[in-house]
Enzyme design. Structure first.
Site, PDB file in Angstrom:
ATOM      1  CB  ILE A 277      -0.991  -0.021   1.189  1.00 29.33           C
ATOM      2  CG1 ILE A 277      -1.966  -1.194   1.037  1.00 29.33           C
ATOM      3  CG2 ILE A 277      -1.751   1.303   1.305  1.00 29.33           C
ATOM      4  CD1 ILE A 277      -2.924  -1.409   2.205  1.00 29.33           C
ATOM      5  CG  HIS A 538       6.223 -10.195 -32.476  1.00 30.92           C
ATOM      6  ND1 HIS A 538       7.198  -9.773 -31.596  1.00 30.92           N
ATOM      7  CD2 HIS A 538       6.331  -9.434 -33.595  1.00 30.92           C
ATOM      8  CE1 HIS A 538       7.881  -8.789 -32.177  1.00 30.92           C
ATOM      9  NE2 HIS A 538       7.375  -8.558 -33.394  1.00 30.92           N
TER      10      HIS A 538
END
Ligand SMILES: Cc1cc2nc3c(=O)[nH]c(=O)nc-3n(C[C@H](O)[C@H](O)[C@H](O)COP(=O)(O)OP(=O)(O)OC[C@H]3O[C@@H](n4cnc5c(N)ncnc54)[C@H](O)[C@@H]3O)c2cc1C
Length: 560
Positions: A277, A538
């Site tokens: 956090i 790709h």
């Protein structure tokens, strides 16, 4: 009114015990009418409300199945009410309800378990004292990621010229609009969950639940209820830990929930804690142009992750201008006359002072047990005395009571809570649900993003596993270059005895999304060869995973 046998796991039958009533008997709500031996202990069948027994449809020793009608009764009231003074509600009466599955808490653990259970045919009642969606939707995952996205947009705009885009002037931040956007998204998702619960016929009761016994809870809300259930799931989540730093309650100090609603953008901030956090907030503020200092007690940021990932994010932080002081203990926070926060911390070199507009304390959360009266149900806590003890099926020590999510203090992650919730329901229904923690993904929305799943090299060392690792850098990936994000790497860890991939860590573009393919590979025991033989599209950042798998054999094609 019919009184039915509640669910017996696995579709099995039970054996009826001695009858304690006869036709014409007056019964009170919760009186036990018969005990049924299910092979997993006795299940009492209770009178749902006050009334008179009109028919008995079972006898001692007979086989009883789930949902079978055992008695008929004439209730004194259609929806009988009970005196609630014993529960101390102060209100006169509480409505009495019966359900098959009762869930306390509507976070990602509770609401997912409720919908899943309802889809599988259970009559489900869900109790929530606050907003549906819990921490995750209201003050956790979704609000932080909304702010992270705004901060990324601002940063991308500031870097627009690198992409050949010309803007007429520098962009600026409107924090009020950022927070408003976060609220809109939060409300939309909360409303969505409300709709899903309705569509699946989950009964939602608004109020705070407390156990009265092992099979009933009192719900204190606008209306009070006493709900009896065959099975109960505790999903009350976690809350921000109270920590003992002098000055922690000063107006210049915020916790994560307050920061997510703060419409003022500070120019400087000190963040206490470099866990997930703390680090997400560090990068989000930094991306919004705030000067950020982080103070961490441990020797590295994100200490739960792979050491190379910690080192890499520390470098990225330094390059971005975030200062991180590790091995540092915050001693006190003070507020100067001109409303500046003054944080004093100490490390091995002595005491230091940081001055900033605000302080954000991001040091931990603890299970939410307050007011649940677990002792009335006999539910035990775990060895650390933090959180409800739950086994791999999410069963507590009490038959028919389960616990899931943050309240178990096993792993504080939304997807873990949801997964545990579905496992608990499956275990209730047929005894099968079980959680395997060996392939749990973890994501951190820093810049660049981070993700990990399975074992690190350090874990393998501790477990005595003979392992190898393969690391491939994003610098060789075409898609990452098009995104202007060539930093980072993918590291895979292989168990040499089996050839299976047992862990993976990613820091770089798309890391949070890429971890799902690694999770699939690890959860299904794929070897490095099987990953290497898989075709990856790709141009995508996923190709770095493929290259890292090749790294165990012939070597990565695009890295020397
Ligand atoms: C700032 C922040 C960012 C986070 N980011 C991520 C992230 O990116 N990814 C991730 O996986 N996790 C993240 N988390 C953690 C995630 O939010 C929690 O792991 C998840 O919400 C736990 O779910 P849960 O259902 O166990 O509990 P909670 O979400 O806490 O829900 C519990 C619910 O129970 C209710 N409740 C409690 N007691 C009672 C009672 N007695 N009666 C009735 N209702 C009750 C509460 O009001 C609450 O709604 C983040 C957390 C924070 C604080």
């Amino acid at each position: 009114m019919e009184i039915k046998m509640c669910l017996i796991p696995g579709g099995k039958t039970g054996k009826a015990g001695k009858l304690s009533i006869k036709v014409g008997d007056e019964v009170k709500a919760d009186d036990i009418l018969i005990q049924v031996e299910t092979g997993k202990g006795n299940r009492p069948v209770k009178a749902p409300q006050d009334g008179v027994i009109t028919k008995i449809l079972c006898e001692e020793g007979c086989q009883v199945s789930s949902g079978q009608i055992l008695f008929e009764m004439s209730a004194h009231n259609a929806e009988a009410s009970v005196q609630a003074d014993a529960t101390g509600s102060g209100k006169e009466e509480a409505l009495r309800l019966n359900t098959e599955l009762l869930i306390i808490g509507a976070g990602p653990g509770g609401y997912v378990a409720a919908i899943y259970g309802a889809k599988k045919g259970l009559k489900v009642t869900l109790i929530e004292k606050d907003e549906l969606g819990g921490t995750c939707l209201n003050t956790g995952c979704i609000p932080t990621k909304t702010l992270v996205k705004s901060a990324e947009v601002f940063r991308s705009m500031s870097e627009a010229s690198a992409f050949g885009i010309v803007t007429s002037g520098p962009p600026s931040v409107n924090m009020e609009r950022i927070i408003r956007r976060k609220e809109e998204i939060r409300k939309k998702l909360v409303g969505g969950i409300e709709g899903l619960l309705q569509d699946n016929n989950v009964q939602v009761l608004r109020g705070e639940a407390a156990f009265l016994s092992a099979d009933s809870v009192f719900v204190r809300g606008e209306k009070d209820y006493v709900v009896s259930a065959c099975d109960i799931i505790i999903a009350t989540g976690s809350k921000i830990s109270e920590i003992n730093i002098p000055g922690i309650n000063l107006p210049v100090v915020m916790n994560s929930a307050q920061a997510l609603s703060c419409t003022e953008l500070p120019q400087t901030i000190t963040i206490v804690g470099a866990g997930i956090i703390g680090m997400e907030f560090a990068f989000l503020y930094n991306n919004l142009g705030v000067k950020v200092n982080v103070v961490e007690f441990l020797d590295r940021p994100l200490a739960v992750l792979d050491r190379d990932i910690s080192a890499s994010i520390r470098n990225s932080a330094m390059e971005a201008g975030i200062s991180i002081s590790t091995g540092s203990k915050v001693l006190k926070i003070q507020q100067s006359e001109d409303m500046q926060a003054v944080v004093t911390y100490e490390d091995e070199k002595g005491e230091h002072v940081l001055v900033s507009d605000k302080v954000l304390v991001a040091v931990g959360r603890e299970p939410n047990l307050k007011g649940l009266d677990l002792e009335k149900a006999g539910v035990a806590l775990n060895e650390r005395g933090r959180g409800v003890r739950a086994d791999s099926h999410m069963r507590t020590n009490v038959e028919h009571i389960y616990a899931i999510g943050d309240v178990t203090d096993i792993l504080q992650l939304a997807h873990v809570a949801s997964h545990q919730g579905m496992a608990a329901v499956d275990h209730i229904l047929n005894g099968t649900g079980e959680v395997d923690y060996s392939a749990i993904p973890n994501v951190v929305f820093t810049s660049p993003e981070i993700s990990s799943v399975g074992l690190t090299e350090e874990d393998c060392g501790k477990k005595g596993i003979d392992f190898s690792s393969s690391t491939v850098f994003y610098a060789s990936n075409g898609k990452a270059l098009t995104m202007n994000e060539p930093e980072g790497f993918v590291k895979l860890v292989r168990d040499n005895a089996t050839g299976r991939i047992v862990g993976g860590s990613i820091i770089g573009a798309d890391a949070a999304s890429l971890v799902s393919s690694l999770t699939l590979a690890i959860a299904n025991g794929l070897t490095d060869l099987q990953v290497a033989e898989t075709v990856f599209a790709h141009p995508t950042t996923a190709e770095v995973i493929h290259e890292a798998a090749l790294g165990f054999g012939v070597g990565a094609i695009h890295q020397s």
